[in-house]
Structures are given as structure tokens and as C-alpha cells.
Design a protein around this motif. Structure first.
Motif, PDB file in Angstrom:
ATOM      1  N   LYS A  17       7.419   6.967   2.515  1.00 38.96           N
ATOM      2  CA  LYS A  17       6.393   7.463   3.430  1.00 38.96           C
ATOM      3  C   LYS A  17       5.555   8.446   2.651  1.00 38.96           C
ATOM      4  O   LYS A  17       4.267   8.187   2.710  1.00 38.96           O
ATOM      5  N   PHE A  18       6.271   9.521   2.580  1.00 36.73           N
ATOM      6  CA  PHE A  18       5.709  11.070   2.183  1.00 36.73           C
ATOM      7  C   PHE A  18       4.994  10.094   0.730  1.00 36.73           C
ATOM      8  O   PHE A  18       3.975  10.502   0.489  1.00 36.73           O
ATOM      9  N   GLY A  19       5.484   9.575  -0.235  1.00 36.52           N
ATOM     10  CA  GLY A  19       5.378   9.215  -1.457  1.00 36.52           C
ATOM     11  C   GLY A  19       3.050   8.201  -1.572  1.00 36.52           C
ATOM     12  O   GLY A  19       2.576   8.316  -2.277  1.00 36.52           O
ATOM     13  N   SER A  20       3.343   7.786  -0.222  1.00 33.56           N
ATOM     14  CA  SER A  20       2.469   6.629  -0.224  1.00 33.56           C
ATOM     15  C   SER A  20       1.303   7.390   0.819  1.00 33.56           C
ATOM     16  O   SER A  20       0.420   7.017   0.138  1.00 33.56           O
ATOM     17  N   ILE A  27      -4.206  10.394  -0.335  1.00 31.95           N
ATOM     18  CA  ILE A  27      -4.947  11.042   0.250  1.00 31.95           C
ATOM     19  C   ILE A  27      -5.477  11.358  -1.459  1.00 31.95           C
ATOM     20  O   ILE A  27      -6.659  11.667  -1.672  1.00 31.95           O
ATOM     21  N   SER A  28      -4.871  10.821  -2.297  1.00 28.24           N
ATOM     22  CA  SER A  28      -5.281  11.444  -3.626  1.00 28.24           C
ATOM     23  C   SER A  28      -6.386   9.929  -4.316  1.00 28.24           C
ATOM     24  O   SER A  28      -7.058  10.612  -4.771  1.00 28.24           O
ATOM     25  N   VAL A  29      -6.051   9.023  -3.633  1.00 27.30           N
ATOM     26  CA  VAL A  29      -7.589   8.176  -3.626  1.00 27.30           C
ATOM     27  C   VAL A  29      -8.603   8.083  -3.166  1.00 27.30           C
ATOM     28  O   VAL A  29      -9.906   8.157  -3.250  1.00 27.30           O
ATOM     29  N   GLN A  77     -10.340   9.907   8.122  1.00 35.49           N
ATOM     30  CA  GLN A  77     -10.511   8.594   7.169  1.00 35.49           C
ATOM     31  C   GLN A  77      -8.884   7.961   6.894  1.00 35.49           C
ATOM     32  O   GLN A  77      -9.203   6.427   7.183  1.00 35.49           O
ATOM     33  N   ILE A  78      -8.669   8.727   6.159  1.00 32.37           N
ATOM     34  CA  ILE A  78      -6.862   8.256   6.426  1.00 32.37           C
ATOM     35  C   ILE A  78      -6.162   7.861   6.902  1.00 32.37           C
ATOM     36  O   ILE A  78      -5.508   6.805   7.034  1.00 32.37           O
TER      37      ILE A  78
END
Length: 191
Positions: free
Chosen positions: A5-8, A13-15, A166-167
């Protein structure tokens, strides 16, 4: 928070940061510059503003190759890659949009297949976001110096609060779609 979940969340966030927040700031700056302003060398030995943006575009391209495990295609000398192509700001923006679209597609594929994500991917993406931010700051500073324009991004919605909103909206929408899909496959006796 569990690792997947953290990785996702990190990838999402990066995208959003790269493809929305930074992309829109690049666009706002490039819209203000003439082709001549884009390719002026501000002082002896300095890179042109256009060269800096092309450097960022190349970094995004290289990140796509890394994330797709095609590192053998990476030429050396990237740290000194600041070409002067004398393209228009519009062409430069089209090139940026093209690379960002490929990068988004690559990262989204990783998000859909968490088992494919390697530790190196996270390091590479974090470095790309940080590096892009640094050069975006240079672009904004040079654009301000050349045009006198103050962008007021935070007041105009290009800020951290709206990025986070937005995220969170996207995550709620994905959770809703997942629940709706799960409900669609349940036998009618259970419903």
C-alpha cells in the motif's frame, strides 16, 4: 501501512506530481518564453533554458528505459546533456508531454503489478522527481527574470493541498470501482 500500500501510494504521488503539478508548471513557464529567450545563454558557460528542459525530458526518457529494464539502451554522458536545438517552446512542451505520457504508462503498469516493483525502481523514481523539481525551479527562475511574470502557483491551485486532494479523490474512486467489481461477480443468492 503495509509495504504494498505504501509503494502504491508513493507511485501515485510521484505520477501526480510529475504529470500534473510539474507538467503544468513547465507549461506555464514555457508559454511565457519566446524561442529566442529559450535559447539565450545567460552567462558564459551556462546552459540555456531550453537545454535544461531537454535535460529533464531526457531524464524522464532514461527513467522509462530503467523501469522497463532496458538499461542497455542508455547512452553515457547524461550529466552533460543540455543540447541547444533551437526548437520552439511549443515543440519542447510536446516533447515533454510525450515523455511524461510514456512514463505515466510505465509507472501505472508497475502499480497494477506490484510484484514487478524493485527497490531500484523506487530509488530511480524518487531521484527523477527530485531532479525534475530542481530543474523546474531553474526554469521558473529564468522565466521570471526574462519576463517579470510572477506565477502565483499556490494561489492558482498548483499546490500541495490540491495535489493531495486529487490523490485522495483518485484513491476513493479506485476503491469504489474495486468494490463495484467485487459486487458484480458475487452470486445472486448472496446479494
Amino acid at each position: 501501512m503495509e509495504n504494498a500500500k505504501f509503494g502504491s501510494l508513493f507511485l501515485e504521488i510521484s505520477v501526480q506530481r510529475m504529470c500534473e503539478l510539474y507538467r503544468n508548471k513547465f507549461s506555464a513557464a514555457l508559454e511565457q518564453l519566446t524561442t529566442e529567450q529559450l535559447w539565450i545563454q545567460p552567462y558564459d558557460g551556462a546552459n540555456t533554458t531550453g537545454g535544461i528542459v531537454l535535460h529533464v525530458i531526457e531524464h524522464i526518457h532514461r527513467n522509462v528505459l530503467r523501469l522497463n529494464e532496458r538499461e542497455s539502451l542508455l547512452p553515457s554522458g547524461f550529466s552533460n546533456y543540455f543540447p541547444d536545438t533551437h526548437e520552439t517552446p511549443q515543440i519542447i512542451m510536446l516533447r515533454l508531454d510525450t515523455e511524461l505520457a510514456l512514463w505515466r504508462e510505465t509507472v501505472m503498469r508497475l502499480m497494477e503489478n506490484p510484484g514487478m516493483i524493485q527497490d531500484d525502481h523506487m530509488h530511480d523514481i524518487y531521484h527523477l522527481v527530485e531532479h525534475t523539481s530542481y530543474h523546474l525551479g531553474q526554469l521558473l527562475d529564468r522565466t521570471r527574470a526574462a519576463t517579470g511574470i510572477e506565477f502565483d502557483f499556490a494561489q492558482n491551485g498548483l499546490n500541495e493541498r490540491n495535489l493531495r486532494s486529487q490523490i485522495e479523490h483518485n484513491r476513493r474512486r479506485q476503491e469504489f470501482i474495486a468494490r463495484k467489481s467485487a459486487m458484480a461477480i458475487l452470486p445472486t443468492e448472496v446479494l
